[in-house]
Each structure stands twice: as C-alpha cells, then as structure tokens.
Scaffold this active site. Sequence first.
Site, mmCIF file in Angstrom:
data_model
loop_
_atom_site.group_PDB
_atom_site.id
_atom_site.type_symbol
_atom_site.label_atom_id
_atom_site.label_comp_id
_atom_site.label_asym_id
_atom_site.label_seq_id
_atom_site.Cartn_x
_atom_site.Cartn_y
_atom_site.Cartn_z
ATOM 1 N N CYS A 111 -4.009 5.827 -6.442
ATOM 2 C CA CYS A 111 -2.751 6.476 -6.837
ATOM 3 C C CYS A 111 -1.983 5.669 -7.886
ATOM 4 O O CYS A 111 -1.540 6.216 -8.900
ATOM 5 C CB CYS A 111 -1.882 6.760 -5.615
ATOM 6 S SG CYS A 111 -1.253 5.305 -4.742
ATOM 7 N N HIS A 163 2.386 5.441 -1.383
ATOM 8 C CA HIS A 163 1.644 6.386 -2.226
ATOM 9 C C HIS A 163 2.572 6.861 -3.336
ATOM 10 O O HIS A 163 3.781 6.980 -3.136
ATOM 11 C CB HIS A 163 1.156 7.576 -1.405
ATOM 12 C CG HIS A 163 0.233 8.472 -2.154
ATOM 13 N ND1 HIS A 163 -1.045 8.112 -2.519
ATOM 14 C CD2 HIS A 163 0.403 9.745 -2.645
ATOM 15 C CE1 HIS A 163 -1.628 9.087 -3.169
ATOM 16 N NE2 HIS A 163 -0.770 10.093 -3.267
ATOM 17 N N HIS A 175 -1.680 13.545 -8.578
ATOM 18 C CA HIS A 175 -1.929 12.233 -7.981
ATOM 19 C C HIS A 175 -3.407 12.084 -7.658
ATOM 20 O O HIS A 175 -4.196 13.024 -7.770
ATOM 21 C CB HIS A 175 -1.087 12.050 -6.709
ATOM 22 C CG HIS A 175 -1.506 12.937 -5.575
ATOM 23 N ND1 HIS A 175 -1.504 12.524 -4.258
ATOM 24 C CD2 HIS A 175 -1.950 14.237 -5.532
ATOM 25 C CE1 HIS A 175 -1.908 13.514 -3.471
ATOM 26 N NE2 HIS A 175 -2.186 14.560 -4.216
#
Length: 205
Positions: A111, A163, A175
């Site tokens: 990510c 994240h 993402h």
Amino acid sequence: MYLARDAHAISRHVLRLFACCPSAALALVVLLSGCASSPPRPGGDEADRFGANSGAAGVGWPARPGAPSAVDPDLGAGHKSAAQEVVLRALALLGTPYRFGGSSPRTGFDCSGLVHYVFREAHGLALPRTSEALGQVGDFVTPKQLLPGDLVFFNTTRRPFSHVGIYMGRNRFIHAPRDGTVVRIENLGGRYWRKRFDGARRLSL
C-alpha cells in the site's frame, strides 16, 4: 490475468487522453471509478451518511482528538491539476499484483509502496515508505473536505495508519490491498472500510 491486462491497457489510454484533453480524461476517470469492482454500496441511512453521489466521502467521521486544523478545501487550479495527475498515474497501475515491500510496477506494490511510487513519478516527491510515516506528512483534512489526490488511512491490523490509499473522488480510492490481490479501486463508504477509516491527509503539490 486478463482483467489485469485490460486494466493496464485502459489506463494507458487514459494517460494518452489526459495529454491531449484533460477534461475528457477526468470524465473517463469518474466512469472507471464508478464501474470498478468494489464492496456493495451501503444502503439506507449508511448511503445518506456517506454521500455516495457527492465529491466527499461523507459527514459521519469526526476528526481525531488533537488533530490539527483542517485545510481550506478551496484550492487553486494548480493543486487540482497536480492532484489529477496523481490519480491518473495511480490508475495506470490498476491490476499490478500486490507484493509486500514492493514499490514498482516490476516488483509489485504494497500500500505505501504504491503511494510512494505514484507521487514520485507524478511530482518528484520523496515520501516516507511506510503508511504510519505517511500519516504524519501533509495537512489533516476532514472527510467532507476530501478531494482527489488526498491520502486516506485505515486501521486494518489493529494499528493506527496501518493501511493507506489514494482518494479518487466520488467515494472511491485506489490502493494495493493485500497478498493475492492487485491494485484496485474500492468504495470508501463500504462497511469494511468505513469501520476502519483512520483519517486523511493532503500533500502540498
């Protein structure tokens, strides 16, 4: 495999279109984000709460205690154009496989690696390489102020800012989710992401 290849082909066409006609390219970005695979749209009061048809993610997320003042959402054309380039660069990577520690199309992305690569390629920014560190850069923005190019953070491993993704507009973000997946678009108002939302930041572009 075929889906990933198709996503790369579409993204290349978007980038070419952006070079000659930015407004048409952005219209295609909106269409792509609306058609992308994502969690089911929330229903009833959840849909109203998260403003599925508005530019912002919604009104239901309070600022975290001690968060700095939110920035003015009325940005100039220069920032908006720079943010559009960020989104288009990210779209060009749709379908790239996830890889922990990865930070290039050749190796795959995690990510934060995706964010690091996109902003470096779009604007030469040398951003931190972890989601936690990215959560300390830029300016805090509220969900109602979210604009394309902002970073959105989530607590997915019982750790704050574990994240990160890039907001695209219209309640969507892009993402690199986890092992066994590819770079893709999600609905920010979906139940899973709504429950784990951890804040948003805007970088100076």
